[in-house]
Design a protein around this motif. Sequence first.
Motif, PDB file in Angstrom:
ATOM      1  N   SER A  54       0.826  -1.210   0.000  1.00  0.00           N
ATOM      2  CA  SER A  54       0.000   0.000   0.000  1.00  0.00           C
ATOM      3  C   SER A  54       0.855   1.252   0.000  1.00  0.00           C
ATOM      4  CB  SER A  54      -0.937   0.016   1.210  1.00  0.00           C
ATOM      5  OG  SER A  54      -0.203   0.088   2.417  1.00  0.00           O
ATOM      6  N   GLY A  55       2.088   1.148   0.483  1.00  0.00           N
ATOM      7  CA  GLY A  55       2.965   2.315   0.499  1.00  0.00           C
ATOM      8  C   GLY A  55       3.805   2.464  -0.737  1.00  0.00           C
ATOM      9  N   SER A  56       3.734   1.475  -1.658  1.00  0.00           N
ATOM     10  CA  SER A  56       4.621   1.489  -2.816  1.00  0.00           C
ATOM     11  C   SER A  56       4.004   2.121  -4.050  1.00  0.00           C
ATOM     12  CB  SER A  56       5.042   0.051  -3.167  1.00  0.00           C
ATOM     13  OG  SER A  56       3.911  -0.714  -3.558  1.00  0.00           O
ATOM     14  N   SER A  57       2.701   2.421  -3.995  1.00  0.00           N
ATOM     15  CA  SER A  57       2.038   2.958  -5.190  1.00  0.00           C
ATOM     16  C   SER A  57       0.900   3.864  -4.781  1.00  0.00           C
ATOM     17  CB  SER A  57       1.490   1.812  -6.057  1.00  0.00           C
ATOM     18  OG  SER A  57       0.691   2.309  -7.104  1.00  0.00           O
ATOM     19  N   ALA A  58       0.727   4.953  -5.523  1.00  0.00           N
ATOM     20  CA  ALA A  58      -0.374   5.870  -5.219  1.00  0.00           C
ATOM     21  C   ALA A  58      -1.714   5.210  -5.488  1.00  0.00           C
ATOM     22  CB  ALA A  58      -0.231   7.145  -6.044  1.00  0.00           C
ATOM     23  N   GLN A  59      -1.735   4.255  -6.420  1.00  0.00           N
ATOM     24  CA  GLN A  59      -2.968   3.519  -6.712  1.00  0.00           C
ATOM     25  C   GLN A  59      -2.734   2.049  -6.392  1.00  0.00           C
ATOM     26  OE1 GLN A  59      -4.201   3.531 -10.776  1.00  0.00           O
ATOM     27  NE2 GLN A  59      -6.120   2.467 -10.385  1.00  0.00           N
ATOM     28  N   PRO A  60      -3.252   1.533  -5.307  1.00  0.00           N
ATOM     29  CA  PRO A  60      -3.011   0.146  -4.949  1.00  0.00           C
ATOM     30  C   PRO A  60      -3.444  -0.807  -6.056  1.00  0.00           C
ATOM     31  CG  PRO A  60      -4.085   1.330  -3.156  1.00  0.00           C
ATOM     32  CD  PRO A  60      -4.137   2.220  -4.357  1.00  0.00           C
ATOM     33  N   LEU A  61      -2.760  -1.929  -6.139  1.00  0.00           N
ATOM     34  CA  LEU A  61      -3.098  -2.910  -7.155  1.00  0.00           C
ATOM     35  C   LEU A  61      -4.511  -3.418  -6.982  1.00  0.00           C
ATOM     36  CD1 LEU A  61       0.228  -4.979  -7.236  1.00  0.00           C
ATOM     37  CD2 LEU A  61      -0.463  -3.098  -8.732  1.00  0.00           C
ATOM     38  N   ARG A  62      -4.975  -3.492  -5.727  1.00  0.00           N
ATOM     39  CA  ARG A  62      -6.319  -3.990  -5.462  1.00  0.00           C
ATOM     40  C   ARG A  62      -7.402  -3.215  -6.192  1.00  0.00           C
ATOM     41  NH1 ARG A  62      -6.825  -1.843  -1.043  1.00  0.00           N
ATOM     42  NH2 ARG A  62      -8.022  -0.179  -1.984  1.00  0.00           N
ATOM     43  N   SER A  63      -7.225  -1.895  -6.322  1.00  0.00           N
ATOM     44  CA  SER A  63      -8.270  -1.066  -6.906  1.00  0.00           C
ATOM     45  C   SER A  63      -8.096  -0.859  -8.405  1.00  0.00           C
ATOM     46  CB  SER A  63      -8.304   0.302  -6.206  1.00  0.00           C
ATOM     47  OG  SER A  63      -7.071   0.978  -6.373  1.00  0.00           O
ATOM     48  N   ALA A  64      -7.042  -1.426  -8.979  1.00  0.00           N
ATOM     49  CA  ALA A  64      -6.779  -1.234 -10.407  1.00  0.00           C
ATOM     50  C   ALA A  64      -7.604  -2.206 -11.249  1.00  0.00           C
ATOM     51  CB  ALA A  64      -5.304  -1.431 -10.702  1.00  0.00           C
ATOM     52  N   GLN A  65      -8.171  -1.716 -12.345  1.00  0.00           N
ATOM     53  CA  GLN A  65      -8.904  -2.594 -13.251  1.00  0.00           C
ATOM     54  C   GLN A  65      -7.942  -3.470 -14.034  1.00  0.00           C
ATOM     55  OE1 GLN A  65     -11.844  -0.765 -15.850  1.00  0.00           O
ATOM     56  NE2 GLN A  65     -11.422  -2.249 -17.468  1.00  0.00           N
ATOM     57  N   ARG A  66      -6.785  -2.889 -14.398  1.00  0.00           N
ATOM     58  CA  ARG A  66      -5.782  -3.642 -15.146  1.00  0.00           C
ATOM     59  C   ARG A  66      -4.475  -3.709 -14.367  1.00  0.00           C
ATOM     60  NH1 ARG A  66      -5.724  -3.043 -21.657  1.00  0.00           N
ATOM     61  NH2 ARG A  66      -7.901  -3.617 -22.058  1.00  0.00           N
ATOM     62  N   LEU A  67      -3.805  -4.859 -14.494  1.00  0.00           N
ATOM     63  CA  LEU A  67      -2.496  -5.061 -13.892  1.00  0.00           C
ATOM     64  C   LEU A  67      -1.495  -5.314 -15.006  1.00  0.00           C
ATOM     65  CD1 LEU A  67      -3.559  -7.527 -11.046  1.00  0.00           C
ATOM     66  CD2 LEU A  67      -3.352  -5.039 -10.897  1.00  0.00           C
ATOM     67  N   ARG A  68      -0.312  -4.698 -14.899  1.00  0.00           N
ATOM     68  CA  ARG A  68       0.702  -4.833 -15.949  1.00  0.00           C
ATOM     69  C   ARG A  68       2.036  -5.230 -15.343  1.00  0.00           C
ATOM     70  NH1 ARG A  68       1.161  -2.873 -21.071  1.00  0.00           N
ATOM     71  NH2 ARG A  68      -0.739  -1.634 -20.785  1.00  0.00           N
ATOM     72  N   ALA A  69       2.685  -6.235 -15.954  1.00  0.00           N
ATOM     73  CA  ALA A  69       4.035  -6.634 -15.590  1.00  0.00           C
ATOM     74  C   ALA A  69       4.806  -6.851 -16.884  1.00  0.00           C
ATOM     75  CB  ALA A  69       4.029  -7.906 -14.756  1.00  0.00           C
TER      76      ALA A  69
END
Length: 250
Positions: free
Chosen positions: A137-152
């Motif tokens: 939660s401290g590593s990104s302004a937009q947590p991965l949980r709330s993102a519609q898309r995830l990119r790696a």
Amino acid sequence: MSARATPSRQDDAVPSERPLLLLIDDDEAITGALGAFLERSGYRVAVAADGMQGLTALERERPALVVCDVLMPHLDGREFVRRVRTGDAVLPIILLTQVGESWERSAALDEGADDYLNKPFDPQELLSRVRAVLRRSGSSAQPLRSAQRLRAQDLVLDRTARRVWRADAELVLTPKAFTLLEYLMMHPQEVHTRERLLSTLWGFDFATSSRAVDHRIAELRRVIGDNGAERLIETSQSVGYQFTAPVVPG
């Protein structure tokens, strides 16, 4: 227990810079023992007996993270998460769920929880989850949980459409393989044991063969072409698996 959420008595002697955790559970035996354990582990702890008390506590101060039971009177954990998420998309929340109810664990993530842990649980495992969620939660302004898309790298997963692409080519995954990939990408750089993956994603306990996880990992690697020298999904010998590549919303 007091009718309102209050920090535990040790708070007066604890430096204010220690992160505050809000622990919500109607079982005083759990809140008492677990609260003391978390305090010994370096946190301040506030306690609430149900979801309504938890919402009241959030009006007074903002904790670094909430640990919340699901089955409670007045306002249960899932409804608590829904109400919090209507006004706060980023407050980290870990739900404590019941063993064997896989639909409940899936609903927990869908409705906005950052992680979940089966009851009964080892307090040390909860502590590890708390630390991991706080790091994420401290590593990104937009947590991965709330993102519609995830990119790696060039791998993109659309959580809403349930679709996956790599290098602009759409991939076809079975529903179980998609769920496994989604979970790994939402929890990158963490080692997940086969037992944990079986329990959280399949609803099985360790009595069930862990080969189900190995088969899905093999499927994922084959479909996404993860067979180079630097894999996205790495095996932790005799332990489990982890998604090693950085994951960002997008």
